[in-house]
Write a protein that holds these residues in place. Structure first.
Motif, PDB file in Angstrom:
ATOM      1  N   MET A 120       0.838  -1.200   0.000  1.00 53.75           N
ATOM      2  CA  MET A 120       0.000   0.000   0.000  1.00 53.75           C
ATOM      3  C   MET A 120       0.876   1.254   0.000  1.00 53.75           C
ATOM      4  O   MET A 120       0.403   2.349  -0.256  1.00 53.75           O
ATOM      5  CB  MET A 120      -0.889  -0.057   1.246  1.00 53.75           C
ATOM      6  CG  MET A 120      -1.783   1.120   1.480  1.00 53.75           C
ATOM      7  SD  MET A 120      -2.932   1.360   0.136  1.00 53.75           S
ATOM      8  CE  MET A 120      -3.540   2.998   0.542  1.00 53.75           C
ATOM      9  N   ALA A 278      -2.757 -12.599  -6.860  1.00 54.66           N
ATOM     10  CA  ALA A 278      -3.080 -12.397  -5.436  1.00 54.66           C
ATOM     11  C   ALA A 278      -4.022 -11.207  -5.275  1.00 54.66           C
ATOM     12  O   ALA A 278      -4.942 -11.235  -4.446  1.00 54.66           O
ATOM     13  CB  ALA A 278      -1.797 -12.175  -4.629  1.00 54.66           C
ATOM     14  N   ARG A 279      -3.810 -10.152  -6.062  1.00 56.98           N
ATOM     15  CA  ARG A 279      -4.718  -8.991  -6.007  1.00 56.98           C
ATOM     16  C   ARG A 279      -6.108  -9.393  -6.487  1.00 56.98           C
ATOM     17  O   ARG A 279      -7.121  -8.943  -5.959  1.00 56.98           O
ATOM     18  CB  ARG A 279      -4.178  -7.849  -6.863  1.00 56.98           C
ATOM     19  CG  ARG A 279      -2.956  -7.155  -6.262  1.00 56.98           C
ATOM     20  CD  ARG A 279      -2.375  -6.136  -7.225  1.00 56.98           C
ATOM     21  NE  ARG A 279      -3.252  -4.990  -7.413  1.00 56.98           N
ATOM     22  CZ  ARG A 279      -3.145  -4.129  -8.432  1.00 56.98           C
ATOM     23  NH1 ARG A 279      -2.210  -4.281  -9.333  1.00 56.98           N
ATOM     24  NH2 ARG A 279      -3.970  -3.121  -8.536  1.00 56.98           N
ATOM     25  N   ARG A 280      -6.142 -10.262  -7.494  1.00 56.24           N
ATOM     26  CA  ARG A 280      -7.436 -10.701  -8.019  1.00 56.24           C
ATOM     27  C   ARG A 280      -8.151 -11.586  -6.986  1.00 56.24           C
ATOM     28  O   ARG A 280      -9.345 -11.481  -6.791  1.00 56.24           O
ATOM     29  CB  ARG A 280      -7.226 -11.462  -9.335  1.00 56.24           C
ATOM     30  CG  ARG A 280      -8.479 -11.555 -10.180  1.00 56.24           C
ATOM     31  CD  ARG A 280      -8.233 -12.254 -11.501  1.00 56.24           C
ATOM     32  NE  ARG A 280      -7.326 -11.519 -12.368  1.00 56.24           N
ATOM     33  CZ  ARG A 280      -6.163 -11.969 -12.829  1.00 56.24           C
ATOM     34  NH1 ARG A 280      -5.747 -13.177 -12.517  1.00 56.24           N
ATOM     35  NH2 ARG A 280      -5.406 -11.236 -13.611  1.00 56.24           N
ATOM     36  N   GLY A 282      -7.694 -11.497  -3.808  1.00 53.90           N
ATOM     37  CA  GLY A 282      -7.924 -10.778  -2.552  1.00 53.90           C
ATOM     38  C   GLY A 282      -7.168 -11.340  -1.371  1.00 53.90           C
ATOM     39  O   GLY A 282      -7.597 -11.207  -0.228  1.00 53.90           O
ATOM     40  N   LEU A 284      -4.052 -10.490  -0.369  1.00 52.90           N
ATOM     41  CA  LEU A 284      -2.988  -9.645   0.188  1.00 52.90           C
ATOM     42  C   LEU A 284      -3.347  -9.067   1.556  1.00 52.90           C
ATOM     43  O   LEU A 284      -2.467  -8.730   2.332  1.00 52.90           O
ATOM     44  CB  LEU A 284      -2.647  -8.507  -0.774  1.00 52.90           C
ATOM     45  CG  LEU A 284      -2.055  -8.940  -2.113  1.00 52.90           C
ATOM     46  CD1 LEU A 284      -1.810  -7.750  -3.012  1.00 52.90           C
ATOM     47  CD2 LEU A 284      -0.756  -9.708  -1.906  1.00 52.90           C
TER      48      LEU A 284
ATOM     49  N   LYS B  25     -17.096  -7.212  -6.910  1.00 55.80           N
ATOM     50  CA  LYS B  25     -16.026  -8.186  -6.693  1.00 55.80           C
ATOM     51  C   LYS B  25     -16.647  -9.539  -6.384  1.00 55.80           C
ATOM     52  O   LYS B  25     -17.434  -9.682  -5.450  1.00 55.80           O
ATOM     53  CB  LYS B  25     -15.120  -7.747  -5.533  1.00 55.80           C
ATOM     54  CG  LYS B  25     -13.967  -8.706  -5.292  1.00 55.80           C
ATOM     55  CD  LYS B  25     -13.023  -8.793  -6.476  1.00 55.80           C
ATOM     56  CE  LYS B  25     -12.018  -9.911  -6.374  1.00 55.80           C
ATOM     57  NZ  LYS B  25     -11.154 -10.001  -7.568  1.00 55.80           N
ATOM     58  N   PHE B  27     -15.668 -13.570  -5.650  1.00 58.11           N
ATOM     59  CA  PHE B  27     -14.667 -14.592  -5.333  1.00 58.11           C
ATOM     60  C   PHE B  27     -15.310 -15.937  -5.655  1.00 58.11           C
ATOM     61  O   PHE B  27     -16.085 -16.452  -4.848  1.00 58.11           O
ATOM     62  CB  PHE B  27     -14.256 -14.534  -3.858  1.00 58.11           C
ATOM     63  CG  PHE B  27     -13.591 -13.237  -3.453  1.00 58.11           C
ATOM     64  CD1 PHE B  27     -12.306 -12.928  -3.895  1.00 58.11           C
ATOM     65  CD2 PHE B  27     -14.248 -12.319  -2.643  1.00 58.11           C
ATOM     66  CE1 PHE B  27     -11.682 -11.744  -3.520  1.00 58.11           C
ATOM     67  CE2 PHE B  27     -13.638 -11.130  -2.273  1.00 58.11           C
ATOM     68  CZ  PHE B  27     -12.353 -10.836  -2.717  1.00 58.11           C
ATOM     69  N   MET B  64      -7.776   0.688  -2.122  1.00 58.34           N
ATOM     70  CA  MET B  64      -6.313   0.751  -1.971  1.00 58.34           C
ATOM     71  C   MET B  64      -5.592   0.164  -3.182  1.00 58.34           C
ATOM     72  O   MET B  64      -4.393   0.344  -3.345  1.00 58.34           O
ATOM     73  CB  MET B  64      -5.884  -0.017  -0.717  1.00 58.34           C
ATOM     74  CG  MET B  64      -6.377   0.600   0.562  1.00 58.34           C
ATOM     75  SD  MET B  64      -5.583  -0.100   2.028  1.00 58.34           S
ATOM     76  CE  MET B  64      -6.285  -1.725   2.084  1.00 58.34           C
ATOM     77  N   GLY B  65      -6.317  -0.587  -3.982  1.00 57.37           N
ATOM     78  CA  GLY B  65      -5.682  -1.252  -5.126  1.00 57.37           C
ATOM     79  C   GLY B  65      -5.059  -2.587  -4.749  1.00 57.37           C
ATOM     80  O   GLY B  65      -4.353  -3.190  -5.550  1.00 57.37           O
ATOM     81  N   LEU B  66      -5.297  -3.066  -3.531  1.00 59.65           N
ATOM     82  CA  LEU B  66      -4.754  -4.359  -3.121  1.00 59.65           C
ATOM     83  C   LEU B  66      -5.640  -5.511  -3.587  1.00 59.65           C
ATOM     84  O   LEU B  66      -5.232  -6.661  -3.601  1.00 59.65           O
ATOM     85  CB  LEU B  66      -4.596  -4.427  -1.598  1.00 59.65           C
ATOM     86  CG  LEU B  66      -3.527  -3.526  -0.987  1.00 59.65           C
ATOM     87  CD1 LEU B  66      -3.472  -3.699   0.520  1.00 59.65           C
ATOM     88  CD2 LEU B  66      -2.159  -3.799  -1.594  1.00 59.65           C
ATOM     89  N   ILE B  67      -6.872  -5.200  -3.927  1.00 61.80           N
ATOM     90  CA  ILE B  67      -7.787  -6.195  -4.488  1.00 61.80           C
ATOM     91  C   ILE B  67      -8.268  -5.655  -5.836  1.00 61.80           C
ATOM     92  O   ILE B  67      -8.667  -4.483  -5.932  1.00 61.80           O
ATOM     93  CB  ILE B  67      -8.992  -6.436  -3.550  1.00 61.80           C
ATOM     94  CG1 ILE B  67      -8.521  -6.988  -2.196  1.00 61.80           C
ATOM     95  CG2 ILE B  67      -9.993  -7.391  -4.198  1.00 61.80           C
ATOM     96  CD1 ILE B  67      -9.632  -7.163  -1.163  1.00 61.80           C
ATOM     97  N   LEU B  68      -8.195  -6.493  -6.856  1.00 63.00           N
ATOM     98  CA  LEU B  68      -8.649  -6.066  -8.186  1.00 63.00           C
ATOM     99  C   LEU B  68     -10.154  -6.305  -8.311  1.00 63.00           C
ATOM    100  O   LEU B  68     -10.625  -7.400  -7.990  1.00 63.00           O
ATOM    101  CB  LEU B  68      -7.927  -6.848  -9.283  1.00 63.00           C
ATOM    102  CG  LEU B  68      -6.447  -6.512  -9.510  1.00 63.00           C
ATOM    103  CD1 LEU B  68      -5.862  -7.424 -10.584  1.00 63.00           C
ATOM    104  CD2 LEU B  68      -6.279  -5.053  -9.915  1.00 63.00           C
ATOM    105  N   MET B  81      -7.140   3.272  -9.715  1.00 62.59           N
ATOM    106  CA  MET B  81      -6.386   2.427  -8.779  1.00 62.59           C
ATOM    107  C   MET B  81      -6.035   1.049  -9.338  1.00 62.59           C
ATOM    108  O   MET B  81      -5.263   0.311  -8.727  1.00 62.59           O
ATOM    109  CB  MET B  81      -7.147   2.282  -7.459  1.00 62.59           C
ATOM    110  CG  MET B  81      -7.245   3.576  -6.689  1.00 62.59           C
ATOM    111  SD  MET B  81      -5.640   4.387  -6.397  1.00 62.59           S
ATOM    112  CE  MET B  81      -5.002   3.413  -5.044  1.00 62.59           C
ATOM    113  N   GLN B  82      -6.591   0.707 -10.472  1.00 60.32           N
ATOM    114  CA  GLN B  82      -6.176  -0.549 -11.105  1.00 60.32           C
ATOM    115  C   GLN B  82      -4.910  -0.367 -11.916  1.00 60.32           C
ATOM    116  O   GLN B  82      -4.079  -1.264 -12.005  1.00 60.32           O
ATOM    117  CB  GLN B  82      -7.278  -1.058 -12.031  1.00 60.32           C
ATOM    118  CG  GLN B  82      -8.414  -1.735 -11.297  1.00 60.32           C
ATOM    119  CD  GLN B  82      -9.334  -2.434 -12.272  1.00 60.32           C
ATOM    120  OE1 GLN B  82      -8.946  -3.395 -12.919  1.00 60.32           O
ATOM    121  NE2 GLN B  82     -10.540  -1.919 -12.403  1.00 60.32           N
TER     122      GLN B  82
END
Lengths: 289, 259
Positions: A120, A278-280, A282, A284, B25, B27, B64-68, B81-82
């Protein structure tokens, strides 16, 4: 108002946060890993302990085999082969410890649940990778240098006596170790600490194939083909050529380097793909098992 | 508040600090966030409210851009953010109970590393000021692993404020804190927002916290926005006396999706 002006000075430098690559951020990570290493004497001890045990085991084995060959029970060829064992073990340790130095520093982030803080921040993946590479050199130096000096004292084997050739061997082995470390770290990033065991074991897959203790010709033909795409194979062949025939094979080092460039490029691409995955997925923000 | 300098003389920008458009999103077969859209005005405090699994942490992770995202877009301070998150990461920061700092490093070492990562000028002075503001001065040379939960939260808040972020993302910032420490943290967040004009997005389960800190509340349920307004508006709109009752109505299905 005066306070406002003063406080506004304490802001990120305008240029550095936007820089595509910042040595300052690499330095920050390197400091973090050095603080960590310094804070735990058992970890420093561990860096020296295993290389020392390995060196002693293989050194005594080499001494015994050389003694047997001189006693006439076997031909002189055994003595020549045995004479390369301790050198091969020390070079193998560069590969093994280099990879561990890279991967364990990365694992520290996962164990500390700190990886999201880093990803981050303005830290970019190439900067993290360079810091991990630098740290693998530091950890290797802490463990490896004293053991090579002890090898001179115990067995009269002077690895440093290989001279320039040692530089070529080292550069190629450390490059391979970083490639393996990158892939392992990427897998841990993607699949969590459940993939941690790979870090401790994956390099041993390479040991029989890279012909650490015996020539390439010993392997069956299909395995020779597999071995010939591994950079360390050329390093260990080069070591044997140097120790038994006193011949430095620059051509072997060239092939190893070319393969290493391909391996490292593929490993970097793999790390970036696993990070994206990993970002896809989720993962992280929740970096447990 | 000498420790926070005012920037209220800065001209407000018309562009929202955070802009989310049709964000989803998934999963696998689970939809964590389901086509939400909202914009967060600069300088505001917005609360993301919802029960477990409502999609709060996933939404913050995408911001935050930590999850796409599976679809939709997130823009922070104008950056996608992507694709373009490094342009603005130095102007943001976050705190989350899912994230920790290395336990064997001292508080000072931890904050020093992050100050370097964020290229904070005169990091020692900045850390000293934050330590004073957050009552961390006596803890600076202690390993982070030896701190209590409340002390760790204050250190995490110091880390989150190191770079004077324009956008601060907080995921349950007072979770597991005793009432006194929680109140203390909220006071500091209020001070920071007021004096810096920062934008704060806060995910919380704590209704009194949201009611006290937030100008606006977005209620999430099963990944969708089911309520949106100021705490007072939501309380009045649903004929309740406090936000907790409004939240319980949503959580127990006594309210439909807000139009």
């Amino acid at each position: 108002m005066g306070l406002m002006r003063k406080d506004l000075v304490i802001r990120p430098r305008p240029a550095s946060p936007d820089a595509a690559f910042s040595l300052g951020r690499v330095d920050a990570m390197l400091r973090r890993y050095l603080y960590l290493l310094r804070s735990s004497w058992p970890r420093i001890f561990d860096l020296i302990y295993w290389p020392l045990v390995q060196m002693l085991t293989w050194g005594f084995l080499q001494t015994y085999l050389v003694h047997v060959s001189k006693s006439g029970a076997f031909s002189g060829g055994l003595g020549l082969a045995a004479g390369t064992l301790i050198g091969a073990m020390l070079l193998w340790d560069i590969l093994f410890r280099g990879q561990l130095g890279f991967s364990v520093s990365f694992l520290e982030e996962m164990w500390a649940r700190n990886i999201a803080n880093l990803l981050m921040s303005p830290l970019r993946p190439p900067e993290l990778i360079v810091a991990l590479m630098a740290m693998s050199l530091v950890r290797l130096a802490v463990g490896f240098v004293p053991v090579t000096l002890l090898a001179i004292w115990f067995f009269g084997f002077n690895l440093w006596g290989l001279g320039v050739a040692l530089g070529f061997f080292f550069a190629n082995l450390i490059l391979t170790s970083w490639s393996i470390g990158l892939v392992c770290s990427g897998l841990v990033l993607r699949y969590g600490l459940a993939a941690e065991s790979l870090i401790w074991t994956i390099v041993f897959l390479m040991q029989p194939l890279a012909c650490v203790f015996y020539p390439l010709a010993v392997l069956p033909r299909p395995l020779q083909l597999l071995a010939s795409i591994l950079p360390p194979t050329y390093v260990f062949e080069g070591l044997r050529a140097l120790l038994t025939r006193h011949e430095f094979r620059l051509d072997l080092m060239g092939v190893a380097f070319a393969l290493n460039v391909v391996f490292f490029g593929a490993a970097f691409a793999g790390f970036m793909l696993l990070l994206r995955s990993a970002r896809r997925a989720g993962t992280l923000l929740q970096t447990g098992e | 508040m000498d420790d926070w300098a005012s920037i209220t003389d800065k001209a407000p920008s018309p562009e929202p600090a955070i802009e989310i458009v049709d964000l989803s999103k998934r999963f696998g077969s689970i939809t964590a966030v389901d086509g939400i859209s909202f914009a967060v005005k600069r300088g505001s405090v917005t609360g993301l409210l919802g029960g477990n699994g409502a999609g709060k942490t996933t939404t913050i992770g995408m911001i935050m851009g930590l999850i796409l995202p599976s679809s939709g877009s997130v823009r922070v301070l104008g950056a996608d953010m992507q694709r373009d998150r490094y342009r603005v990461l130095a102007r943001m920061n976050f705190e989350s109970p899912y994230v920790d700092m290395p336990h064997r490093l001292t508080v000072r070492q931890n904050l020093g590393v992050f100050a370097r990562l964020y290229a904070v000028v005169d990091a020692e002075t900045r850390i000293g000021r934050l330590a004073k503001a957050l009552a961390l001065e006596d803890l600076l040379d202690r390993p982070a692993g030896q701190l209590s939960a409340g002390q760790k939260t204050r250190v995490a808040l110091a880390k989150a404020l190191l770079n004077d972020p324009e956008v601060l993302l907080l995921d349950e910032p007072t979770a597991s804190l005793d009432p006194d420490t929680a109140d203390w943290v909220r006071t500091h967040l209020e001070d920071y927002r007021r004096t810096k004009g920062a934008t704060i997005l806060l995910a919380s389960h704590n209704m009194s916290e949201v009611e006290r800190l937030c100008d606006r509340v977005i209620v999430l349920k099963l990944g969708r926005i089911v309520g949106d307004g100021s705490p007072a508006e939501l309380i009045e709109r649903f004929g309740r006396t406090n936000l907790e009752d409004v939240f319980l109505d949503f959580a127990r299905g006594r309210r439909g999706e807000m139009t």
